[in-house]
Every structure is written in C-alpha cells, then in structure tokens.
Design an enzyme around this catalytic site. Structure first.
Site, PDB file in Angstrom:
ATOM      1  N   CYS A   2       0.815  -1.219   0.000  1.00 28.67           N
ATOM      2  CA  CYS A   2       0.000   0.000   0.000  1.00 28.67           C
ATOM      3  C   CYS A   2       0.851   1.273   0.000  1.00 28.67           C
ATOM      4  O   CYS A   2       1.986   1.275   0.446  1.00 28.67           O
ATOM      5  CB  CYS A   2      -0.873   0.011   1.228  1.00 28.67           C
ATOM      6  SG  CYS A   2      -1.750  -1.536   1.447  1.00 28.67           S
ATOM      7  N   ARG A  27       2.350   1.275  -5.876  1.00 24.42           N
ATOM      8  CA  ARG A  27       2.522   0.403  -4.714  1.00 24.42           C
ATOM      9  C   ARG A  27       1.321  -0.505  -4.477  1.00 24.42           C
ATOM     10  O   ARG A  27       1.384  -1.458  -3.695  1.00 24.42           O
ATOM     11  CB  ARG A  27       2.760   1.228  -3.447  1.00 24.42           C
ATOM     12  CG  ARG A  27       3.977   2.119  -3.523  1.00 24.42           C
ATOM     13  CD  ARG A  27       4.142   2.884  -2.236  1.00 24.42           C
ATOM     14  NE  ARG A  27       4.452   2.003  -1.139  1.00 24.42           N
ATOM     15  CZ  ARG A  27       5.676   1.632  -0.798  1.00 24.42           C
ATOM     16  NH1 ARG A  27       6.708   2.075  -1.468  1.00 24.42           N
ATOM     17  NH2 ARG A  27       5.869   0.814   0.225  1.00 24.42           N
ATOM     18  N   TRP A  75      -3.081  -2.391  -1.671  1.00 23.35           N
ATOM     19  CA  TRP A  75      -2.855  -3.718  -2.246  1.00 23.35           C
ATOM     20  C   TRP A  75      -3.422  -4.683  -1.208  1.00 23.35           C
ATOM     21  O   TRP A  75      -2.889  -4.799  -0.111  1.00 23.35           O
ATOM     22  CB  TRP A  75      -1.369  -3.964  -2.473  1.00 23.35           C
ATOM     23  CG  TRP A  75      -1.067  -5.230  -3.207  1.00 23.35           C
ATOM     24  CD1 TRP A  75      -1.076  -5.425  -4.556  1.00 23.35           C
ATOM     25  CD2 TRP A  75      -0.697  -6.501  -2.625  1.00 23.35           C
ATOM     26  NE1 TRP A  75      -0.756  -6.727  -4.851  1.00 23.35           N
ATOM     27  CE2 TRP A  75      -0.514  -7.408  -3.692  1.00 23.35           C
ATOM     28  CE3 TRP A  75      -0.524  -6.958  -1.320  1.00 23.35           C
ATOM     29  CZ2 TRP A  75      -0.152  -8.737  -3.495  1.00 23.35           C
ATOM     30  CZ3 TRP A  75      -0.166  -8.285  -1.119  1.00 23.35           C
ATOM     31  CH2 TRP A  75       0.022  -9.164  -2.202  1.00 23.35           C
ATOM     32  N   ASN A 101      -0.218   0.188   6.157  1.00 20.98           N
ATOM     33  CA  ASN A 101       0.485  -0.675   5.210  1.00 20.98           C
ATOM     34  C   ASN A 101       1.122  -1.781   6.023  1.00 20.98           C
ATOM     35  O   ASN A 101       1.744  -1.503   7.042  1.00 20.98           O
ATOM     36  CB  ASN A 101       1.562   0.142   4.476  1.00 20.98           C
ATOM     37  CG  ASN A 101       2.415  -0.718   3.564  1.00 20.98           C
ATOM     38  OD1 ASN A 101       1.960  -1.736   3.058  1.00 20.98           O
ATOM     39  ND2 ASN A 101       3.653  -0.308   3.340  1.00 20.98           N
ATOM     40  N   GLY A 102       0.948  -3.033   5.603  1.00 23.32           N
ATOM     41  CA  GLY A 102       1.545  -4.148   6.335  1.00 23.32           C
ATOM     42  C   GLY A 102       0.482  -5.135   6.765  1.00 23.32           C
ATOM     43  O   GLY A 102      -0.630  -5.138   6.240  1.00 23.32           O
ATOM     44  N   GLU A 485      14.659 -13.794 -16.650  1.00 23.51           N
ATOM     45  CA  GLU A 485      14.161 -12.420 -16.566  1.00 23.51           C
ATOM     46  C   GLU A 485      13.183 -12.123 -17.722  1.00 23.51           C
ATOM     47  O   GLU A 485      12.140 -11.501 -17.514  1.00 23.51           O
ATOM     48  CB  GLU A 485      15.354 -11.443 -16.570  1.00 23.51           C
ATOM     49  CG  GLU A 485      15.017  -9.977 -16.517  1.00 23.51           C
ATOM     50  CD  GLU A 485      14.245  -9.539 -15.278  1.00 23.51           C
ATOM     51  OE1 GLU A 485      14.072 -10.332 -14.350  1.00 23.51           O
ATOM     52  OE2 GLU A 485      13.775  -8.397 -15.271  1.00 23.51           O
ATOM     53  N   LYS A 489       9.215 -11.117 -17.109  1.00 23.25           N
ATOM     54  CA  LYS A 489       8.598  -9.905 -17.671  1.00 23.25           C
ATOM     55  C   LYS A 489       7.320 -10.267 -18.422  1.00 23.25           C
ATOM     56  O   LYS A 489       6.313  -9.583 -18.309  1.00 23.25           O
ATOM     57  CB  LYS A 489       9.554  -9.179 -18.641  1.00 23.25           C
ATOM     58  CG  LYS A 489      10.748  -8.497 -18.023  1.00 23.25           C
ATOM     59  CD  LYS A 489      10.449  -7.189 -17.332  1.00 23.25           C
ATOM     60  CE  LYS A 489      10.356  -7.360 -15.847  1.00 23.25           C
ATOM     61  NZ  LYS A 489      11.512  -7.436 -15.052  1.00 23.25           N
ATOM     62  N   GLU A 492       4.457 -11.337 -15.955  1.00 28.89           N
ATOM     63  CA  GLU A 492       3.829 -10.293 -15.146  1.00 28.89           C
ATOM     64  C   GLU A 492       3.108  -9.251 -15.994  1.00 28.89           C
ATOM     65  O   GLU A 492       2.152  -8.646 -15.524  1.00 28.89           O
ATOM     66  CB  GLU A 492       4.817  -9.644 -14.168  1.00 28.89           C
ATOM     67  CG  GLU A 492       5.885  -8.762 -14.744  1.00 28.89           C
ATOM     68  CD  GLU A 492       6.765  -8.123 -13.648  1.00 28.89           C
ATOM     69  OE1 GLU A 492       7.930  -7.843 -13.949  1.00 28.89           O
ATOM     70  OE2 GLU A 492       6.309  -7.913 -12.518  1.00 28.89           O
ATOM     71  N   HIS A 508      16.121 -32.693 -20.557  1.00 24.75           N
ATOM     72  CA  HIS A 508      15.839 -33.493 -19.364  1.00 24.75           C
ATOM     73  C   HIS A 508      14.377 -33.392 -18.937  1.00 24.75           C
ATOM     74  O   HIS A 508      14.037 -33.720 -17.804  1.00 24.75           O
ATOM     75  CB  HIS A 508      16.770 -33.074 -18.222  1.00 24.75           C
ATOM     76  CG  HIS A 508      18.219 -33.281 -18.563  1.00 24.75           C
ATOM     77  ND1 HIS A 508      18.792 -34.523 -18.669  1.00 24.75           N
ATOM     78  CD2 HIS A 508      19.197 -32.389 -18.885  1.00 24.75           C
ATOM     79  CE1 HIS A 508      20.061 -34.407 -19.009  1.00 24.75           C
ATOM     80  NE2 HIS A 508      20.335 -33.108 -19.160  1.00 24.75           N
ATOM     81  N   LYS A 611       4.453  -2.831  -6.603  1.00 21.85           N
ATOM     82  CA  LYS A 611       5.872  -2.581  -6.834  1.00 21.85           C
ATOM     83  C   LYS A 611       6.726  -3.012  -5.654  1.00 21.85           C
ATOM     84  O   LYS A 611       7.798  -3.571  -5.819  1.00 21.85           O
ATOM     85  CB  LYS A 611       6.058  -1.080  -7.095  1.00 21.85           C
ATOM     86  CG  LYS A 611       7.482  -0.676  -7.388  1.00 21.85           C
ATOM     87  CD  LYS A 611       7.886  -1.126  -8.767  1.00 21.85           C
ATOM     88  CE  LYS A 611       9.309  -0.762  -9.093  1.00 21.85           C
ATOM     89  NZ  LYS A 611       9.767  -1.539 -10.250  1.00 21.85           N
TER      90      LYS A 611
END
Ligand code: M6R
Length: 616
Positions: A2, A27, A75, A101-102, A485, A489, A492, A508, A611
């Site tokens: 948040c 955020r 969030w 936040n948390g 990476e 990308k 997401e 394999h 983020k």
C-alpha cells in the site's frame, strides 16, 4: 504494497494527498481513500478500484476545505478490494481515521477483544482494529493522539506503517512504523509523511529517515519522533537527489517505456564516482573492511524476482574474478532452510525498493548469524540499506513501473563493482585485468543505447506473436538468468505462460513442452571468447526446431552462423560474455512491454501485483 500519504500545513490537504497518491499508485491499486479534518468534522471518501475511481467520487461528492489530510492506495491482504475494506478506517465514534500498510498478525485476537467490548467492525481488514483501539485510548477530555498511537503500537504484532488523524486535534498527523516504510518530508510551514519520497518531492526534497518502532508527530511547524515508549528517538536527515520530473512520464506513454529508455543513463550514473583515475575501485560508502573481505570464504546473494536474477548474473562474474563461491538464494526461502552463513560470509541483499519483506527478513537472519551484510539498493532511506552493515546505491532514479527494468541493469553493475573490488582486495586479478573489465563496463551505456535504437523489430515481433499461448526462453551461462528475466517480464505483463530454462536442461524434461509453432526465444552467447557456449546452444536450437519450435535468436551483430537456425534474429551489439546480460535483456523488456500493450493490458500496473512487496 500500500501507498500512504499524510499532510499538515497551510495548503489544501486534499490536493496534495491525491497528487501524492498518484505518485504512489504503483505500490497498490486495489482501492484508494482519503480523510481530512475540517472544522469539527472528520470526512472520509474511499472507493474500490484504481485511484481514478476515487477521483471521480471526489468530483461528484466533494470534500470540504482542509489543511490536514491522509490518503491511501491499497494492495489487498485482509479482505477483498471493496469500498468497505478500502482505507481510511474510522473508529465507531467517528473521531479517528487510520491508514495502514503491512499486516497486523494478532488482529484476530484484537478483533475478538473489541467485539467482546461491544465494538462492531464494518470491514474484513486487520487495519480497522487500530482505528477502534486508538479511539478507546482517547478519552473525551485531554486527548493525546501520539500517546494513544504509542500504546496501540505496543500491542500490535507484525509489520505496520500507520498514519492517523483525530477530529478533535486538527493540525496534527501521527504516524508509526515497524518493518514497513515511512519517510518524513520536512517543508516550510508544512510537513509530509509518505511511504516513498515520490509523494512529496514536488514540495520538498528535505526528508527524514525514520527508524524501527518509532512514532512521528507532525504539525505544520514541527516534527517530533519518539520510540513506542515515548522516549525521543534519533532520525537521519537526507536530501532527495532527484527532482519531481524524474517521477513523471516525461513524454512517454508508459513509465515502463521511459524507464527502459533511461537505462544508459542509469548504468552510467551507477558507475560514476566509483572508479579512480588510476582504475581502482573505491566503494567507501559500503563500509567494507578489507581485512574482513580477505577473510570471507563465501558470498551469499539474497533477493527476490528480478533482483535475484541480477544476483544470478553476478554469481558468474564474481566467482570468475575472485574464485570465492557465490550462492544465490531466493530471499523468501533463505531463512527457512537453516543456511550455512556466519562471520566468514558476505551476504549481499539486492533490492530496488529496499523494503521487500522477504529480503529484509533474510538479511536480519544473516546478520543474526554474524555475517557481513551489504545492500545493493536503489532507494535512499529505505529499510534494507539502513539495516545492512554497508550499502552500495544504484543510481537508477525512481522506478515506478511495476516491472523492473533499469533497476536490473544497475543491480548487475553494482554487483560487478563489488566483485571487482573483492578481486582487487584479494589480489585475484591483475590490475590490468581489472582495468580491462572497467573499460568494458564503461562502454555499456553506449551499447545499451544502440540496442534502444533498434527495438522496433522486437516490438513488431511481439505484436505478431501476441496470440501465442506460451513462450519459452533459453540461455546458457549468464544467458540463463537473462532467460528467466525475459520470462518473468512476459508473465507479469502479458499474463501468459512463459518459462526460462538453461538450454542444456531442456532435454531433461521441458522439451516435451515444444510443439508446432511454440515461440522459443534463445539468448545466443557470443561465438567469440567462450565459443563452446555458442556451439552448444546452436545444438539446443536444432533440438527445439526439430520439434516444431519457432526460434527467435537474440544474437550479436556479425554472428552469421546463427542465421540458418532461427526464424527471427534480434541483433544486439557484440560485447564480452559477462557484459551480454546488459544488452540482451533490453529487447526482452521491450518485447514484454509491447506484447502486453498489444493485448490491451495495463503495463505499468499489471493485475495482482504491487511494486514494493512489504509482506512475506
Ligand atoms: O524492490 P525489490 O528489488 O526487492 O523487488 C523484488 C521483486 O519484487 C521485483 O524485482 C519483482 O520481481 C519485479 N516486479 C519484476 O519485474
């Protein structure tokens, strides 16, 4: 997670708070809300969905003038993204508003206690208990919000940033923090609180870094900080070294596009000032003790997501240059596996935000084992560098898009500098060898620039492949973390199945995923230098082609040997093997960005993500 903003001063609080939320929306964007104190009133507006929904509400149902306000962009953790779960939460008597936040881990117990006391709660959040607890600590006469906050904080378990207003105490904003970010902006006749300096950098660049378990009391003309027992507490002042324009799109349609374009500058800035004229590396800010560095027997990198991929790239370089073993561990797993770390270990925590809870907890574990700890971080004033023995800042500037781009490149640069410094101190490289690598690093901004000039074919390809259901990425050596990476990308941003593999591992098992037309993006090592890597990957390409894959090769200029084996070739400048991730990643960023755009997704704020991940 948040985003939090608080303001007290002379100006219209609502305007400042909403503008701050706009900067912090990266955020979290499940819901947003604001509260202001105006005359005798505490007024709240909140709405599920992105900030724009709240702004529409504020248009149809305006708030009164006020010079004291708080705001929140969420969030969701406890309770879905609904209007009633949106912050601020207000006490039953309507006097106190709080944002958070948390995660408050003992909220169930506190909720039961409040229920037993006859308080009825109107949301599913852990946060709401704080509003009611604060109100219970505030008698009608002699109200003291800072003391109420301290008392409540002493009862809370978990991670929290809290900011509260009291209707009866206008011109006062009170914040508290434990394991969650909160910075103070110090203005003239006005003061600010925020999760990130971006929220107030338009108004002031003078900031205070708060410590753990502190309560901060803001009036228009004062900032007072205590611990949870009311004892005065130390804070560290700092000046934000970028201006408001750095947190704007600057003519680009998307923050991600702007941040991709900023990479040459970010790389150059992260190298600047760290190399002396006689090509020696100086990392004074890291507090790394040379004797301790000579004594370490291993390096452990802890990080998450993209930062972990940067650590994986760095492992190849640091081991090669120093002959010290390097482990790279996902921070979320680290402390649960009884890792072997101690006074002979250098633990490097890589984090763009400096607030990632998994990384912070892993760092604390390493410190408790006696390890030397170093943060590689992009955010001055954040928790991870503050709790590390030393820090090497990356100078990427604010990264707003949820998908990390410029942070990745600068994290590799910083980790390489640490590796070369270790080599310098331990004498594992000759001076001219170090000078040679530094020259290669120095070349990278212009090489990245070249890649940026030629991304159009990558974008065209992304549009062409937007209908694919799955994309695989292959790499070898440093190309493997680049493959990871590239896949991250795409997952997401484009919400599609994407996986990165070491090319040799495919046979394999994962090769069973290949069917007619599946795009396979291959990061082809340079044929020069370690030619064996190149030859092996050509064989791997043949294996997937034989099974119908559509091969896209990311290959260096002049490598014609790859031409017969790929349907598409994306050219990157020829650079030494260890430098290749710095150029090979850039087309993959552009590819994911364009594919997400083609699919109509919100590139800067992809679904379900935030983020800065400040919960475990
Ligand atoms: O702030 P941090 O670097 O600690 O963040 C770590 C990850 O959450 C982050 O890199 C994430 O994987 C990115 N969104 C990926 O683009």
């Amino acid at each position: 997670m948040c985003g939090i903003v608080g303001y007290v001063g002379q100006k219209q609080a609502l305007e400042i708070v909403v503008a701050g939320l706009r900067r912090l929306e990266y955020r979290g964007y499940d819901s947003a809300g604001v509260a202001v104190v105006s005359g005798e009133e505490l007024v709240v507006r909140k709405k599920a969905g992105k900030l724009v929904n709240l702004e529409t509400l504020l248009g149809s149902d305006p708030m009164p003038d006020s010079t004291t306000g708080i705001g929140h962009t969420r969030w969701a953790t406890h309770g879905g993204p609904t209007d009633s779960n949106a912050h601020p939460h207000v006490s039953e008597d309507g006097t106190v508003a709080v944002i958070h936040n948390g995660i408050i881990e003992n909220f169930a117990e506190l909720r039961a206690e409040l229920n037993a006391a006859g308080v009825s709660l109107s949301s599913e959040t852990d946060t709401e208990v704080v509003a009611h607890l604060l109100a219970l600590e505030l008698p009608a006469a002699d109200r003291d919000l800072p003391e109420a906050m301290r008392r409540v904080c002493r009862r809370l378990e978990g991670a929290f940033t809290l900011v509260a207003l009291d209707r009866e105490q206008p011109d006062l904003v009170v914040g508290a923090r434990r394991n969650s970010p909160l910075v103070v902006g110090v203005g003239q006749g006005e003061n600010f609180l925020a999760s990130d300096v971006a929220a107030f950098v338009d108004h002031t660049r003078e900031a205070l870094e708060l410590g753990q378990d502190q309560v901060v009391i803001l009036t228009p003309t004062s900032v007072t900080v205590t611990d949870f027992d009311g004892e005065p507490a130390a804070v560290r002042p700092f000046t934000v070294d970028w201006d408001a324009s750095a947190a704007e799109k600057g003519g680009f349609d998307l923050f991600m596009l702007k941040e991709i374009a900023e990479q040459p500058r970010a790389v150059a800035d992260s190298l600047r000032g760290r190399i002396t004229r006689d090509s020696r590396i100086q990392l004074d800010e890291t507090n790394l003790d040379e004797a301790a560095l000579r004594a370490i027997t291993k390096v452990v990198v802890i990080a998450c997501g993209t930062a972990a991929h940067a650590g994986m790239v760095a492992k190849y370089a640091i081991e090669h240059w120093t002959r010290v073993p390097v482990e790279v561990e996902l921070a979320s797993e680290f402390r649960y596996r009884d890792p072997i770390v101690g006074p002979d270990s250098l633990v490097i925590a890589i984090s763009q935000s400096g607030e990632t809870m998994d990384t912070l907890m892993a760092l604390r574990y390493a410190k408790a084992q006696g390890a030397h700890t170093l943060a590689i971080c992009n955010t001055v004033g954040s928790t991870i560098p503050r709790e590390s023995d030393g820090v090497l800042y990356t100078y990427a500037g604010p990264e707003i898009a949820v998908a990390s781009t410029k942070a990745f490149l600068t994290q590799i640069i910083a980790a390489y500098l640490v590796g070369l410094y270790l080599a310098q101190v331990r004498g594992t490289m000759f001076e001219d060898e170090i000078r040679g690598v530094l020259a290669e690093l120095d070349d990278m901004p212009s090489k990245v620039d070249l890649v940026l000039d030629t991304t159009e074919p990558v974008r065209a390809l992304a549009r062409e492949l937007a209908g694919a259901t799955s994309v695989l990425f292959l790499g070898r050596h440093v190309g493997f973390p680049v493959a990871l990476e590239g896949a991250l990308k795409l997952k997401e941003l484009a919400y599609m199945h994407a996986e990165g593999f070491p090319a040799g591992e495919l046979k394999h098992g994962p090769i069973a995923l290949i069917e007619e037309g599946v795009p396979v993006i291959v990061i082809v090592p340079s044929p020069r230098g370690r030619a064996v890597l190149h030859d092996k990957i050509v064989s791997n390409i043949q294996e997937v082609r034989a099974r119908g894959a559509l091969v896209v090769a990311i290959a260096e200029e002049g490598d014609e040997s790859i031409t017969p084996y790929a349907e598409h070739i994306i050219r990157i400048p020829a650079v030494p093997t260890l430098m290749q991730p710095l150029v090979a990643t850039v087309p993959l960023q552009a590819f994911a960005c364009e594919m997400a755009t083609a699919k109509g997704h919100d590139v800067d704020q992809p679904r379900n993500l935030a983020k800065s991940v400040t919960v475990e």
